[in-house]
Write a protein that holds these residues in place. Sequence first.
Motif, short mmCIF file in Angstrom:
data_model
loop_
_atom_site.label_atom_id
_atom_site.label_comp_id
_atom_site.label_asym_id
_atom_site.label_seq_id
_atom_site.Cartn_x
_atom_site.Cartn_y
_atom_site.Cartn_z
N PRO A 33 0.84 -1.20 0.00
CA PRO A 33 0.00 0.00 0.00
C PRO A 33 0.87 1.26 0.00
O PRO A 33 1.96 1.28 0.60
N LEU A 34 0.39 2.29 -0.67
CA LEU A 34 1.20 3.49 -0.86
C LEU A 34 1.59 4.14 0.46
O LEU A 34 2.68 4.70 0.59
N ASP B 74 -3.60 4.96 -4.65
CA ASP B 74 -3.74 3.96 -3.60
C ASP B 74 -4.85 2.96 -3.93
O ASP B 74 -4.74 1.77 -3.64
N ASP B 75 -5.93 3.45 -4.57
CA ASP B 75 -6.99 2.54 -4.99
C ASP B 75 -6.50 1.59 -6.07
O ASP B 75 -6.85 0.40 -6.08
N PRO C 167 -9.73 12.05 -8.07
CA PRO C 167 -10.21 11.28 -6.92
C PRO C 167 -10.70 9.89 -7.28
O PRO C 167 -10.51 8.94 -6.52
N GLU C 168 -11.29 9.73 -8.46
CA GLU C 168 -11.82 8.43 -8.86
C GLU C 168 -10.75 7.51 -9.43
O GLU C 168 -11.01 6.34 -9.71
N GLU D 76 -4.92 -3.98 -7.65
CA GLU D 76 -3.96 -4.88 -8.31
C GLU D 76 -3.86 -6.21 -7.58
O GLU D 76 -3.50 -7.23 -8.17
N GLN D 77 -4.17 -6.22 -6.28
CA GLN D 77 -4.09 -7.47 -5.52
C GLN D 77 -5.20 -8.44 -5.89
O GLN D 77 -5.13 -9.62 -5.54
#
Length: 258
Positions: free
Chosen positions: A170-171, A248-249, A243-244, A254-255
């Motif tokens: 995570p970032l 981080d999203d 935002p969309e 990707e996981q």
Amino acid sequence: MTAELKLALIHSPTEPAQEAAKVLRDRYEWVPIEQATMAVALGGDGFLLQTLHGMLDRRRILPVFGMNLGTVGFLMNEWSPDLLENRIERAKTFTVTPLRMEIVTVDGESVSYPAINEVSLLRETRQTAKLEVLVNDRVVMPELVCDGVLVSTPAGSTAYNLSAQGPILPLDSALIALTPISPFRPRRWRGAILPERTRIMFRVLDPVKRPVSAVADQREVRDVATVAVAIDRASSLTLLFDPEHALDDRITMEQFAV
């Protein structure tokens, strides 16, 4: 554009990026990069990394809003010429802290480069590399026999690191990934996840018979003897995302990619 926001436009040499740049130049006001408070980059992930490295080299670091005119565009926003100022004002900011690779070559030359995605050590010949691995000056692996090994930032964890079966970070995790590339001994070692304050050192155990190169993103140094890697907090970079389409999203999703 507002008086406070001074935008510089930079783009890759590809035809789609050049055409997009013409559209934006006709719609908005731009200033030279030396006068700008923010940069808009048109291209792919590789061009964005090139742009960020250029800022680090010139020691003039600006926030960057990238738009994808390349292939994958993992680090980029979607291309659209509309409402650019509004998109930038709404954008979510992310701080990306690069690694710093410090090398001593077999000939005794000292070299230092930043790496936004990863630092990788790779064998130069058919012979596997033999490396001693130290973490915070403590030997944690007396001999790693492998095709190579890499140290990845969270931002780079979905790139080469993921291809080498490394973890996605995570970032905001404040971690770095240490991932072997085709390890032969110890065969079952799959790497480590370490606090970002960690300093990692690699010593090439047989640099003449088993030469090793070191690569910081796209910059390669051959015939290395030692490589030290640590986070460089003095060179933090800022990326902006819709935002969309926040980074981080994307990393989280990707996981679940198959």
